[in-house]
Write a protein that holds these residues in place. Structure first.
Motif, PDB file in Angstrom:
ATOM      1  N   VAL A 182       8.565  -0.614   2.373  1.00  0.00           N
ATOM      2  CA  VAL A 182       8.084   0.554   3.120  1.00  0.00           C
ATOM      3  C   VAL A 182       6.897   1.145   2.378  1.00  0.00           C
ATOM      4  CG1 VAL A 182       8.645   2.864   3.949  1.00  0.00           C
ATOM      5  CG2 VAL A 182      10.355   1.040   4.082  1.00  0.00           C
ATOM      6  N   ASP A 183       5.816   1.411   3.101  1.00  0.00           N
ATOM      7  CA  ASP A 183       4.596   1.957   2.509  1.00  0.00           C
ATOM      8  C   ASP A 183       4.429   3.410   2.937  1.00  0.00           C
ATOM      9  OD1 ASP A 183       2.013   1.503   1.093  1.00  0.00           O
ATOM     10  OD2 ASP A 183       1.193   1.983   3.073  1.00  0.00           O
ATOM     11  N   ARG A 184       3.963   4.236   2.039  1.00  0.00           N
ATOM     12  CA  ARG A 184       3.831   5.665   2.345  1.00  0.00           C
ATOM     13  C   ARG A 184       2.809   5.935   3.443  1.00  0.00           C
ATOM     14  NH1 ARG A 184       1.612   8.925  -2.833  1.00  0.00           N
ATOM     15  NH2 ARG A 184       3.441   7.981  -3.737  1.00  0.00           N
ATOM     16  N   ASP A 185       1.952   4.980   3.773  1.00  0.00           N
ATOM     17  CA  ASP A 185       0.961   5.174   4.828  1.00  0.00           C
ATOM     18  C   ASP A 185       1.490   4.845   6.225  1.00  0.00           C
ATOM     19  OD1 ASP A 185      -0.959   5.985   2.976  1.00  0.00           O
ATOM     20  OD2 ASP A 185      -1.571   3.922   2.580  1.00  0.00           O
ATOM     21  N   GLU A 186       2.736   4.387   6.312  1.00  0.00           N
ATOM     22  CA  GLU A 186       3.308   4.077   7.626  1.00  0.00           C
ATOM     23  C   GLU A 186       3.461   5.351   8.454  1.00  0.00           C
ATOM     24  OE1 GLU A 186       6.892   1.733   7.558  1.00  0.00           O
ATOM     25  OE2 GLU A 186       6.145   0.497   5.924  1.00  0.00           O
ATOM     26  N   ARG A 222      16.337   8.828   6.513  1.00  0.00           N
ATOM     27  CA  ARG A 222      17.425   7.839   6.406  1.00  0.00           C
ATOM     28  C   ARG A 222      16.985   6.456   6.866  1.00  0.00           C
ATOM     29  NH1 ARG A 222      20.399  12.265   8.361  1.00  0.00           N
ATOM     30  NH2 ARG A 222      21.737  13.102   6.725  1.00  0.00           N
ATOM     31  N   GLU A 223      15.967   6.421   7.699  1.00  0.00           N
ATOM     32  CA  GLU A 223      15.477   5.154   8.254  1.00  0.00           C
ATOM     33  C   GLU A 223      14.663   4.340   7.251  1.00  0.00           C
ATOM     34  OE1 GLU A 223      16.296   4.075  11.346  1.00  0.00           O
ATOM     35  OE2 GLU A 223      17.558   5.874  11.456  1.00  0.00           O
ATOM     36  N   PHE A 224      14.112   4.982   6.209  1.00  0.00           N
ATOM     37  CA  PHE A 224      13.191   4.255   5.336  1.00  0.00           C
ATOM     38  C   PHE A 224      13.294   4.603   3.852  1.00  0.00           C
ATOM     39  CE2 PHE A 224      10.878   7.810   7.318  1.00  0.00           C
ATOM     40  CZ  PHE A 224      10.485   8.525   6.202  1.00  0.00           C
ATOM     41  N   ALA A 225      14.280   5.416   3.454  1.00  0.00           N
ATOM     42  CA  ALA A 225      14.361   5.806   2.044  1.00  0.00           C
ATOM     43  C   ALA A 225      15.802   6.095   1.634  1.00  0.00           C
ATOM     44  CB  ALA A 225      13.492   7.041   1.795  1.00  0.00           C
ATOM     45  N   THR A 226      16.009   6.106   0.330  1.00  0.00           N
ATOM     46  CA  THR A 226      17.265   6.587  -0.255  1.00  0.00           C
ATOM     47  C   THR A 226      16.901   7.780  -1.126  1.00  0.00           C
ATOM     48  OG1 THR A 226      17.050   5.109  -2.154  1.00  0.00           O
ATOM     49  CG2 THR A 226      18.350   4.300  -0.276  1.00  0.00           C
TER      50      THR A 226
END
Length: 97
Positions: free
Chosen positions: A14-18, A85-89
């Motif tokens: 996952v990239d922060r620019d998404e 919740r979809e892209f991080a913990t």
């Protein structure tokens, strides 16, 4: 007062620019002034590049445990956290100060 700290780690790949990440950041930024229990609110991207570092942080404060519970249950907070919740913990620490 209770300090509520949250550190987020983006999931692998996952990239922060998404777009979904940008929407999640915006949702957290917009909590300031929306959730009445928040006495202090800030959130931002980590600026260092270390293997043990997390990617994004929230630093906030509420008056007491009841206010913390109301903040956590607030619909705007639930909606913002749901996006992450979809892209991080994340890890959380709550302490009195």
């Amino acid at each position: 007062m209770i300090r509520h700290l949250v550190l987020f780690k983006l999931n692998e790949g996952v990239d922060r620019d998404e777009a979904r990440v940008a929407a999640g950041v915006k949702a957290f930024q917009e909590l300031d002034g929306v959730v009445p229990e928040l006495e202090f609110w800030e959130c931002a991207w980590n600026i260092t590049d270390r293997p043990i570092a997390h990617d994004f942080a929230i630093n906030s404060a509420v008056a007491d445990l009841d206010a913390l519970k109301r903040y956590i249950e607030h619909p705007a907070h639930q909606a913002a956290a749901g996006q992450w919740r979809e892209f991080a913990t994340w890890v959380i620490a709550d302490y009195e100060f």
